[in-house]
Design a protein around this motif. Sequence first.
Motif, mmCIF file in Angstrom:
data_model
loop_
_atom_site.group_PDB
_atom_site.id
_atom_site.type_symbol
_atom_site.label_atom_id
_atom_site.label_comp_id
_atom_site.label_asym_id
_atom_site.label_seq_id
_atom_site.Cartn_x
_atom_site.Cartn_y
_atom_site.Cartn_z
ATOM 1 N N VAL A 101 54.071 36.489 52.078
ATOM 2 C CA VAL A 101 53.510 36.517 50.726
ATOM 3 C C VAL A 101 52.180 35.757 50.640
ATOM 4 N N GLY A 102 52.080 34.608 51.315
ATOM 5 C CA GLY A 102 50.877 33.794 51.211
ATOM 6 C C GLY A 102 49.610 34.515 51.651
ATOM 7 N N PRO A 103 49.520 34.921 52.915
ATOM 8 C CA PRO A 103 48.331 35.671 53.344
ATOM 9 C C PRO A 103 48.158 36.983 52.596
ATOM 10 N N GLY A 104 49.276 37.628 52.240
ATOM 11 C CA GLY A 104 49.173 38.881 51.499
ATOM 12 C C GLY A 104 48.502 38.701 50.152
ATOM 13 N N LEU A 105 48.919 37.682 49.406
ATOM 14 C CA LEU A 105 48.292 37.407 48.109
ATOM 15 C C LEU A 105 46.838 36.978 48.273
ATOM 16 N N THR A 106 46.561 36.247 49.333
ATOM 17 C CA THR A 106 45.186 35.799 49.571
ATOM 18 C C THR A 106 44.261 36.979 49.803
ATOM 19 N N VAL A 107 44.670 37.884 50.679
ATOM 20 C CA VAL A 107 43.853 39.064 50.957
ATOM 21 C C VAL A 107 43.754 39.952 49.714
ATOM 22 N N GLY A 108 44.862 40.079 48.989
ATOM 23 C CA GLY A 108 44.826 40.854 47.755
ATOM 24 C C GLY A 108 43.850 40.273 46.752
ATOM 25 N N THR A 109 43.780 38.946 46.677
ATOM 26 C CA THR A 109 42.842 38.292 45.770
ATOM 27 C C THR A 109 41.398 38.570 46.170
ATOM 28 N N THR A 110 41.110 38.511 47.473
ATOM 29 C CA THR A 110 39.740 38.793 47.917
ATOM 30 C C THR A 110 39.365 40.242 47.630
ATOM 31 N N THR A 111 40.305 41.152 47.782
ATOM 32 C CA THR A 111 40.017 42.561 47.498
ATOM 33 C C THR A 111 39.666 42.764 46.027
ATOM 34 N N LEU A 112 40.445 42.135 45.157
ATOM 35 C CA LEU A 112 40.168 42.239 43.723
ATOM 36 C C LEU A 112 38.810 41.620 43.386
ATOM 37 N N LEU A 113 38.527 40.449 43.958
ATOM 38 C CA LEU A 113 37.268 39.773 43.678
ATOM 39 C C LEU A 113 36.063 40.580 44.160
ATOM 40 N N LYS A 114 36.214 41.306 45.241
ATOM 41 C CA LYS A 114 35.102 42.119 45.734
ATOM 42 C C LYS A 114 34.657 43.126 44.686
ATOM 43 N N TYR A 115 35.614 43.749 44.012
ATOM 44 C CA TYR A 115 35.267 44.727 42.983
ATOM 45 C C TYR A 115 34.723 44.049 41.733
ATOM 46 N N VAL A 116 35.186 42.846 41.451
ATOM 47 C CA VAL A 116 34.695 42.122 40.279
ATOM 48 C C VAL A 116 33.264 41.627 40.507
ATOM 49 N N VAL A 117 33.016 41.032 41.679
ATOM 50 C CA VAL A 117 31.708 40.442 41.981
ATOM 51 C C VAL A 117 30.678 41.523 42.308
ATOM 52 N N GLY A 118 31.056 42.485 43.127
ATOM 53 C CA GLY A 118 30.160 43.594 43.436
ATOM 54 C C GLY A 118 29.026 43.278 44.392
ATOM 55 N N ARG A 119 29.150 42.215 45.167
ATOM 56 C CA ARG A 119 28.117 41.918 46.165
ATOM 57 C C ARG A 119 28.285 42.860 47.359
ATOM 58 N N THR A 120 27.166 43.305 47.941
ATOM 59 C CA THR A 120 27.250 44.281 49.023
ATOM 60 C C THR A 120 26.447 43.847 50.244
ATOM 61 N N ILE A 121 26.786 44.481 51.359
ATOM 62 C CA ILE A 121 26.098 44.240 52.631
ATOM 63 C C ILE A 121 26.146 45.532 53.441
ATOM 64 N N ASN A 122 25.194 45.698 54.349
ATOM 65 C CA ASN A 122 25.184 46.840 55.272
ATOM 66 C C ASN A 122 25.303 48.187 54.560
ATOM 67 N N GLY A 123 24.464 48.383 53.591
ATOM 68 C CA GLY A 123 24.412 49.688 52.963
ATOM 69 C C GLY A 123 25.464 49.958 51.912
ATOM 70 N N GLY A 124 25.915 48.938 51.226
ATOM 71 C CA GLY A 124 26.815 49.155 50.102
ATOM 72 C C GLY A 124 28.247 48.735 50.289
ATOM 73 N N HIS A 125 28.583 48.118 51.420
ATOM 74 C CA HIS A 125 29.958 47.641 51.638
ATOM 75 C C HIS A 125 30.183 46.350 50.847
ATOM 76 N N LEU A 126 31.262 46.310 50.065
ATOM 77 C CA LEU A 126 31.575 45.109 49.297
ATOM 78 C C LEU A 126 31.843 43.945 50.250
ATOM 79 N N SER A 127 31.276 42.781 49.922
ATOM 80 C CA SER A 127 31.328 41.701 50.914
ATOM 81 C C SER A 127 31.889 40.372 50.419
ATOM 82 N N TYR A 128 31.861 40.106 49.125
ATOM 83 C CA TYR A 128 32.287 38.762 48.663
ATOM 84 C C TYR A 128 33.605 38.821 47.912
ATOM 85 N N PRO A 129 34.557 37.968 48.324
ATOM 86 C CA PRO A 129 34.573 37.071 49.490
ATOM 87 C C PRO A 129 35.105 37.790 50.736
ATOM 88 N N SER A 130 34.950 37.157 51.876
ATOM 89 C CA SER A 130 35.389 37.760 53.142
ATOM 90 C C SER A 130 36.912 37.764 53.257
#
Length: 230
Positions: A101-130
């Motif tokens: 559950v711990g790493p799963g929730l952590t990765v899930g949180t980063t995925t959600l934040l990527k769409y919220v923040v919208g920072r991109t790298i390498n031609g449009g790939h969401l990047s923040y946070p890693s």
Amino acid sequence: MTGRPEAALLPPSLRAWLGLIAALATLTVVALGVLYAGHGTPGTVDARISAAVYGVPPAWHRTALATDFLGEPAGAATLVVATVTGCLLLRRPRAAVLVVVGPGLTVGTTTLLKYVVGRTINGGHLSYPSGHTAFLAAFALVLALLASGRLGLGRTAGTSLVCAAALVGGGAMGWAQVALGAHYPTDVLGGWCTALAVIPATAWLVDRAADRMATWAADRLADAGRREHH
């Protein structure tokens, strides 16, 4: 079963310090997210660090790729399954739950934040946070919490172990992500801080749920015993 209650994932001696660290990490994640929201280029600090790290020699490049694999679905699943198996063999189901559950929730949180923040790298790939950095930092944090509880470490030693593990796990994956050009350094920092924010809270919640289930089971057994006597 041994009949002994399983040790808390987040011992009382560590709660205050890890709670403070989690709060500071949360503020850092939010601040960086606001600062780089919608950006598609590196900041000044990002550019300087990336210039020093990117383009490593072939041997180090292979090391970076191997480290990166640990954050990919296959590599991450291998680490989690192996650790869960060890926890179950040691009869530590509470620990096994946190490993998943711990790493799963952590990765899930980063995925959600990527769409919220919208920072991109390498031609449009969401990047923040890693997400890669967040996963390995979270996994290292979980292992350190389990080791701290197993060894009965006090506040200072336990907190030091947890922080060192997070630094090593997140630092190794963060270096790999920057060296491979997959993330900006501030993406890496955001992922590391996400793990520091999520894992202590998750460990506390798993402890609460497990304690309540244990209390409920004990009450049911007590009720059954009273009915037998009557």
